[in-house]
Design a protein around this motif. Structure first.
Motif, PDB file in Angstrom:
ATOM      1  N   GLN A   1     -12.676  94.557  36.301  1.00  0.00           N
ATOM      2  CA  GLN A   1     -12.537  93.596  37.279  1.00  0.00           C
ATOM      3  C   GLN A   1     -11.297  92.744  36.742  1.00  0.00           C
ATOM      4  N   ARG A   2     -11.657  92.080  35.598  1.00  0.00           N
ATOM      5  CA  ARG A   2     -10.663  91.082  34.837  1.00  0.00           C
ATOM      6  C   ARG A   2      -9.204  91.814  34.621  1.00  0.00           C
ATOM      7  N   LEU A   3      -9.461  93.163  34.147  1.00  0.00           N
ATOM      8  CA  LEU A   3      -7.911  93.862  33.702  1.00  0.00           C
ATOM      9  C   LEU A   3      -7.130  94.230  34.910  1.00  0.00           C
ATOM     10  N   THR A   4      -7.841  94.475  36.026  1.00  0.00           N
ATOM     11  CA  THR A   4      -7.254  95.150  37.079  1.00  0.00           C
ATOM     12  C   THR A   4      -6.563  94.028  38.408  1.00  0.00           C
ATOM     13  N   TYR A   5      -7.071  92.625  37.974  1.00  0.00           N
ATOM     14  CA  TYR A   5      -6.857  91.504  38.719  1.00  0.00           C
ATOM     15  C   TYR A   5      -5.140  91.456  38.828  1.00  0.00           C
ATOM     16  N   SER A   6      -4.670  91.520  40.061  1.00  0.00           N
ATOM     17  CA  SER A   6      -3.170  91.244  40.282  1.00  0.00           C
ATOM     18  C   SER A   6      -2.388  92.231  39.572  1.00  0.00           C
TER      19      SER A   6
ATOM     20  N   CYS B   1      -7.573  98.255  45.545  1.00  0.00           N
ATOM     21  CA  CYS B   1      -7.143  98.546  46.827  1.00  0.00           C
ATOM     22  C   CYS B   1      -5.969  97.747  47.203  1.00  0.00           C
ATOM     23  N   ARG B   2      -5.633  96.568  46.629  1.00  0.00           N
ATOM     24  CA  ARG B   2      -4.549  95.598  46.665  1.00  0.00           C
ATOM     25  C   ARG B   2      -3.286  96.207  46.416  1.00  0.00           C
ATOM     26  N   TYR B   3      -2.434  96.240  47.309  1.00  0.00           N
ATOM     27  CA  TYR B   3      -0.908  96.752  46.959  1.00  0.00           C
ATOM     28  C   TYR B   3      -0.798  98.017  46.492  1.00  0.00           C
ATOM     29  N   ASN B   4      -1.816  98.838  46.789  1.00  0.00           N
ATOM     30  CA  ASN B   4      -1.995 100.268  45.994  1.00  0.00           C
ATOM     31  C   ASN B   4      -2.374 101.331  47.263  1.00  0.00           C
TER      32      ASN B   4
ATOM     33  N   SER C   1      -1.503 104.553  47.407  1.00  0.00           N
ATOM     34  CA  SER C   1      -2.033 105.799  46.887  1.00  0.00           C
ATOM     35  C   SER C   1      -3.706 105.759  46.897  1.00  0.00           C
ATOM     36  N   VAL C   2      -4.413 104.636  46.276  1.00  0.00           N
ATOM     37  CA  VAL C   2      -5.734 104.480  46.269  1.00  0.00           C
ATOM     38  C   VAL C   2      -6.342 104.200  47.813  1.00  0.00           C
ATOM     39  N   GLN C   3      -5.766 103.464  48.351  1.00  0.00           N
ATOM     40  CA  GLN C   3      -6.038 103.276  49.906  1.00  0.00           C
ATOM     41  C   GLN C   3      -6.155 104.663  50.687  1.00  0.00           C
ATOM     42  N   THR C   4      -5.110 105.549  50.229  1.00  0.00           N
ATOM     43  CA  THR C   4      -4.983 106.754  50.900  1.00  0.00           C
ATOM     44  C   THR C   4      -6.202 107.687  50.608  1.00  0.00           C
ATOM     45  N   HIS C   5      -6.511 107.742  49.264  1.00  0.00           N
ATOM     46  CA  HIS C   5      -7.695 108.426  48.612  1.00  0.00           C
ATOM     47  C   HIS C   5      -8.819 107.951  49.379  1.00  0.00           C
ATOM     48  N   ILE C   6      -9.185 106.658  49.467  1.00  0.00           N
ATOM     49  CA  ILE C   6     -10.428 106.419  50.034  1.00  0.00           C
ATOM     50  C   ILE C   6     -10.404 106.563  51.470  1.00  0.00           C
ATOM     51  N   LYS C   7      -9.324 106.690  52.311  1.00  0.00           N
ATOM     52  CA  LYS C   7      -9.390 106.965  53.576  1.00  0.00           C
ATOM     53  C   LYS C   7      -9.840 108.280  54.056  1.00  0.00           C
ATOM     54  N   ALA C   8      -9.511 108.983  52.773  1.00  0.00           N
ATOM     55  CA  ALA C   8      -9.547 110.512  53.170  1.00  0.00           C
ATOM     56  C   ALA C   8     -11.087 110.907  52.709  1.00  0.00           C
ATOM     57  N   LEU C   9     -12.012 109.958  52.116  1.00  0.00           N
ATOM     58  CA  LEU C   9     -13.302 110.363  51.777  1.00  0.00           C
ATOM     59  C   LEU C   9     -13.857 110.804  53.150  1.00  0.00           C
ATOM     60  N   SER C  10     -15.027 111.611  52.806  1.00  0.00           N
ATOM     61  CA  SER C  10     -15.893 112.187  54.150  1.00  0.00           C
ATOM     62  C   SER C  10     -16.811 111.082  54.579  1.00  0.00           C
ATOM     63  N   ASN C  11     -17.015 109.821  53.613  1.00  0.00           N
ATOM     64  CA  ASN C  11     -18.188 108.955  54.098  1.00  0.00           C
ATOM     65  C   ASN C  11     -17.266 107.671  54.448  1.00  0.00           C
TER      66      ASN C  11
ATOM     67  N   LEU D   1     -11.608  95.380  53.530  1.00  0.00           N
ATOM     68  CA  LEU D   1     -11.059  95.545  54.763  1.00  0.00           C
ATOM     69  C   LEU D   1      -9.777  95.258  55.045  1.00  0.00           C
ATOM     70  N   ALA D   2      -9.153  94.168  54.554  1.00  0.00           N
ATOM     71  CA  ALA D   2      -7.470  93.921  54.973  1.00  0.00           C
ATOM     72  C   ALA D   2      -7.032  94.892  54.102  1.00  0.00           C
ATOM     73  N   SER D   3      -7.301  95.347  53.015  1.00  0.00           N
ATOM     74  CA  SER D   3      -6.414  96.405  52.416  1.00  0.00           C
ATOM     75  C   SER D   3      -6.292  97.574  52.974  1.00  0.00           C
ATOM     76  N   LEU D   4      -7.492  98.099  53.767  1.00  0.00           N
ATOM     77  CA  LEU D   4      -7.623  99.320  54.288  1.00  0.00           C
ATOM     78  C   LEU D   4      -7.335  99.559  55.722  1.00  0.00           C
ATOM     79  N   THR D   5      -7.847  98.636  56.462  1.00  0.00           N
ATOM     80  CA  THR D   5      -7.789  98.711  57.710  1.00  0.00           C
ATOM     81  C   THR D   5      -6.893  97.815  58.634  1.00  0.00           C
ATOM     82  N   LEU D   6      -6.006  97.229  57.994  1.00  0.00           N
ATOM     83  CA  LEU D   6      -5.258  95.836  58.666  1.00  0.00           C
ATOM     84  C   LEU D   6      -4.192  96.602  59.775  1.00  0.00           C
ATOM     85  N   ASN D   7      -3.830  97.772  59.496  1.00  0.00           N
ATOM     86  CA  ASN D   7      -2.833  98.213  60.434  1.00  0.00           C
ATOM     87  C   ASN D   7      -3.407  99.501  61.095  1.00  0.00           C
ATOM     88  N   GLU D   8      -5.023  99.684  61.143  1.00  0.00           N
ATOM     89  CA  GLU D   8      -5.371 100.598  61.764  1.00  0.00           C
ATOM     90  C   GLU D   8      -6.320  99.994  63.065  1.00  0.00           C
ATOM     91  N   ASP D   9      -7.004 101.026  63.839  1.00  0.00           N
ATOM     92  CA  ASP D   9      -8.082 100.370  65.179  1.00  0.00           C
ATOM     93  C   ASP D   9      -9.024  99.351  64.343  1.00  0.00           C
TER      94      ASP D   9
END
Length: 903
Positions: A127-132, A172-175, A177-187, A214-222
């Motif tokens: 969490q410390r490494l991946t911040y910003s 998920c922030r500004y990424n 490819s990661v957002q697309t991978h999470i949205k493609a999950l079955s659950n 939620l803002a990173s994944l669904t801001l431009n979705e329903d």
């Protein structure tokens, strides 16, 4: 033990453990890691030394090995977390040592026991490494890490939920490819439901993490449209501002600010914020955080304010809040409910910004830079209006002396980081001072030419002494000479504007322009990719070309060499990038060809060739020696003529030798700058490639949205037909509504009259009830007094009975004594004295009995009087009770009639 000795011991222990994993070697390595952890080794990785690099590389390799014991792995991870103390070290650990994939592999190995301390430790370090910072989706174990985070976020283990949420928010922030991978999950739908449920959690940190994901994944979705709808967005704003002001700590405040900054990137949400009614109050509370001397919190607050300045509709509101007079803000604070001492202390956010500018300490440089940038934008907005308020001008008077104090620079021999910080501060300071004419008027009264000359001298010496060919690369996007050159040009721009208003400023301005060292900043500005720098350089060049000693020829050569070198480096970088793109990484080594021959092998081959040539010469006997000599004589004469021409050329070039010597240093500097620019262009090209991939994904999303839009249009047409039918029904219902409205008005008038009568009756009942209460209290008091009198009578009666018993006893004794006196007349003389004494006592008791009887009769009389009074009070109370019952019966009857009338 110093750091170098400890690093050497650690490196030796690492090699021994890698060769032979015995218990002794494990203990020694564990001990060396703990010793290094106990030392202060901050910025060890950013020094660029070889020994720390080898140690960290070995430790990362051991930490990623599944055969390493969990205890040793935990100790190594603790040391790596300690080394990641600043942004530069975290960048090195992530880019050079691939620590993210290593920690992800550790989590994958121990994924079956998520509550293990080692897993929690790795999650916290990640969490410390991946911040910003952005993580590549194709890195090792990133897919497994994402699946682990999604599974554990939906679990019931609260200890691991919070670090998993924080790490997921970073990934998920500004990424895309990661957002697309999470949205493609079955659950993913269950994952969304879990995140929405977290919005009602008790911990504010968990709420912020969930909102960020939620803002990173669904801001431009329903889902995002429903979550951040216009009906809910004001509550979301209030929640975020409350968390920023009253958060659990610096971590929560950081993520809250990042969330609001991300939401402001959406134009619709930014427009909602401009219409948020409590915006001024919330921003005033956020500005109050600047009064606390916490650089981390101040950095995030200033980052939020700069993001708010980027919204055109919010910038005037910010200016009004920051530059509002203290008296007006004090009146606002007094009118506000609950405003106390804390509200009065935070009345001057502008003064808090000035305090962050005043002599920034270690770790506060970024706050100072952000405060300067914020004040520059706010003053440009306020001073560019038609009417400038007096409070803004007063603030400028306070600000200018503090800002001029920032121009006092360090020694030119100071570390490069300190010089870079001062150059950035100087550039922003001079941009602020050159912003508007009203600011220039205040500056002209407090600035001297000597301050400008000392600042220019410091910056030019930094440009001249910073030779990138002899200094190692620093890892920054721009070199120190570029930063200093920008500050020099801004200083000259300020001198140019003030040369007619400050004494000796014009002379100093022209003297600086004729300095030979001005070639570097001018050439950098004229070949810059930023339009503002080029325009500033051209304005100064127009002033300088009229001067007699300006080195225009050297400037032209420097610009030409700089442009040519940049073009060549750009072409080479594009070629290298295309080759790296076409050839896969595993095949590059196989296609590189055999290694070059060694020097000894080359010498032996040359000797063999010469020997074979001599043998061949002996075999050739047909060639005539004279013809060979004629050929060589012609070649010698040609070489002699060439030698003459070369001598002439050498004499001609000798005149330009001094100029070439002067250009060498400039060329080296330009070459290093061009290399840095080439590296920057390569990174920009990679970013463009990643952006292209993201745009391809976005195009796919746009196609899907277009298909959805067609379906929505059909639904809207059907909905329009239904609305037309509803409009016809609405017209028919409007007439009946008007009739009902008239009846309702009449009923409402009657209701108001009845309410007035009801209120008067209620008031009468209240007065009667109060009088009844007072009478009841008086009755209770009289009853209490009567009981006390009864108790006194009972005690007196008991005393009388005791005295009567004593009297009867004494009478019996008297009779016995008389009978004994008759029998014992002989003893009468002896007992006469005793009889006299007893008679006196008897007289006394008789008197006491009479007194007691008199008191009893008086008490009986008092009792009769109290009973008479009590009887009167009871009669009055019965009368009042009858009156109250009559009033209640009347009020209940009228209430029922009122209800019937209203119905």
């Amino acid at each position: 033990m110093d750091v170098t000795t400890c690093l050497k011991s650690l490196l030796l222990a690492t090699h021994q453990y890698r060769d032979n994993r015995t218990a002794h070697n494990t203990f020694q390595l564990h001990k060396q890691v703990e010793e290094l952890s106990s030392l202060r080794c901050g910025r060890l990785l950013s020094s660029g030394q070889v020994l720390p690099s080898e140690c960290v590389s070995g430790l990362v390799e051991l930490a990623g090995d599944p055969n390493t014991s969990p205890a040793l792995t935990g100790t190594i991870v603790s040391l790596l977390a300690q080394l990641a103390c600043d942004d530069e070290s975290r960048e090195v650990l992530q880019s050079s040592y691939n620590l993210t994939s290593t920690l992800a592999s550790i989590i994958h190995c121990h994924g079956n026991t998520p509550g293990e301390p080692l897993v929690l430790q790795c999650l916290q370090v990640l969490q410390r490494l991946t911040y910003s910072s952005r993580i590549f989706h194709c890195a090792n174990y990133i897919h497994e890490l994402i699946e682990f985070l999604v599974a554990n976020i939906q679990s019931d283990n609260d200890d691991i939920t919070m670090p998993c949420l924080g790490l997921m928010a970073n990934l998920c922030r500004y990424n895309l490819s990661v957002q697309t991978h999470i949205k493609a999950l079955s659950n993913v739908k269950a994952f969304y439901r879990t995140l929405i449920n977290f919005l009602a959690h008790n911990s504010l940190t968990v709420v912020v993490f969930a909102l960020s994901i939620l803002a990173s994944l669904t801001l431009n979705e329903d889902v995002g449209e429903k979550l951040f709808h216009a009906k809910n967005i004001h509550q979301t704003f209030q929640l975020i501002f409350n968390i920023i002001v009253n958060g659990d700590g610096t971590l929560t405040r950081k993520y809250s600010v990042d969330l609001l900054v991300d939401l402001l990137r959406n134009p619709k949400i930014a427009d909602y914020l401009t219409r948020y009614e409590h915006f001024s109050v919330c921003v005033s509370q956020v500005l109050g955080l600047l009064h606390v001397k916490d650089p981390d919190s101040a950095t995030k607050v200033l980052e939020l304010l700069l993001a708010l300045c980027g919204v055109s509709g919010l910038r005037p509101l910010l200016c009004d809040i920051v530059f509002r007079p203290a008296s007006a803000r004090l009146r606002t604070a007094i009118r506000r409910k609950g405003a106390g001492l804390d509200a009065c202390q935070n009345l001057e956010p502008g003064l808090a910004l000035i305090q962050w500018l005043n002599s920034p300490g270690e770790g506060e440089e970024s706050c100072c830079l952000q405060a300067l940038e914020l004040l520059t934008e706010l003053l440009e907005e306020s001073l560019s209006s038609e009417v400038v308020s007096v409070s803004v001008l007063g603030f400028v008077e306070l600000l200018v002396p503090v800002v001029l104090g920032l121009l006092q620079g360090p020694d030119p021999a100071a570390p490069e980081s300190q010089l870079r910080t001062h150059s950035n501060l100087s550039a922003l300071t001079l941009q602020l001072l050159c912003s508007e004419d009203s600011v220039l008027g205040v500056v002209s009264r407090q600035l001297t030419s000597q301050i400008c000359l000392s600042e220019v001298e410091l910056l030019l010496s930094c440009c001249h002494n910073n030779d990138p060919l002899t200094c190692p690369p620093t890892g920054h996007n721009t070199s120190l000479s570029e930063v200093c050159g920008e500050a020099v040009l801004k200083t000259l721009e300020l001198m140019s504007k003030l040369r007619q208003h400050v004494k000796d400023m014009e002379t100093s301005f022209y003297r600086v322009l004729q300095d030979q060292r001005m070639v570097t900043p001018l050439s950098l500005a004229l070949t810059s990719s930023q339009r503002e720098h080029v325009q500033n350089g051209l304005r100064l060049l127009l002033e300088a070309t009229l001067l007699p000693d300006f080195p225009s020829l050297v400037l032209g050569e420097s610009i030409a060499a700089n442009n040519a070198y940049r073009q060549r480096e750009a072409e080479l970088s594009v070629k290298r990038f295309s080759v790296q793109k076409e050839v896969p990484a595993p095949m590059r080594e196989s296609l590189s060809g055999p290694p070059p021959p060694s020097p000894s092998h080359s010498i032996h081959s040359l000797i063999d060739k010469l020997h074979n040539g001599m043998e061949l010469q002996d075999q050739i006997k047909d060639v005539r020696v004279s013809e060979i000599m004629d050929v060589y004589e012609q070649k010698i004469s040609a070489l002699a003529s060439k030698e003459g021409r070369l001598q002439d050329l050498l004499e001609a070039k000798a005149l330009a030798l001094s100029q070439a010597d002067r250009l060498i240093a400039q060329y080296r500097c330009q070459r290093a700058q061009a290399e840095a620019e080439a590296r920057k262009l390569a990174s920009l090209l990679k970013d463009a490639e990643r952006r292209r991939e993201e745009l391809q994904v976005e195009v796919g999303h746009q196609v899907l949205e277009a298909e959805r839009a067609k379906g929505d249009i059909a639904e809207l047409l059907q909905h329009n037909a239904r609305l037309q039918a509803d409009s016809q029904e609405h017209q028919s219902l409007k007439g009946s509504y008007n009739q009902l409205l008239n009846r309702f008005n009449e009923s409402e008038r009657l209701l108001k009259e009845l309410q007035v009568a009801h209120i008067s009756l209620i008031k009468q009942i209240e007065t009667l009830r109060k009088s009844q209460d007072t009478l009841r209290l008086q009755h209770d008091k009289a009853v209490g007094e009567l009981e006390e009198r009864h108790e006194q009578i009972r005690s007196l009666q008991s005393e009388i009975q005791l005295r009567e018993r004593d009297i009867t006893g004494l009478r019996g004794e008297l009779q016995d004594q008389k009978e004994q006196g008759r029998v014992k007349e002989r003893q009468r003389g002896e007992l006469e004295e005793t009889v006299d004494i007893l008679k006196k006592e008897l007289n006394k008791t008789e008197l006491a009995r009479k007194d007691a009887s008199i008191r009893a009769s008086s008490l009986e009389l008092q009792k009769a009087q109290v009973e008479a009074k009590l009887q009167k009070k009871e009669d009055e109370l019965n009368k009042h009770s009858a009156m109250i019952a009559m009033i209640h019966s009347l009020s209940s009857g009228k209430g029922k009639s009122d209800v019937n009338l209203s119905l």
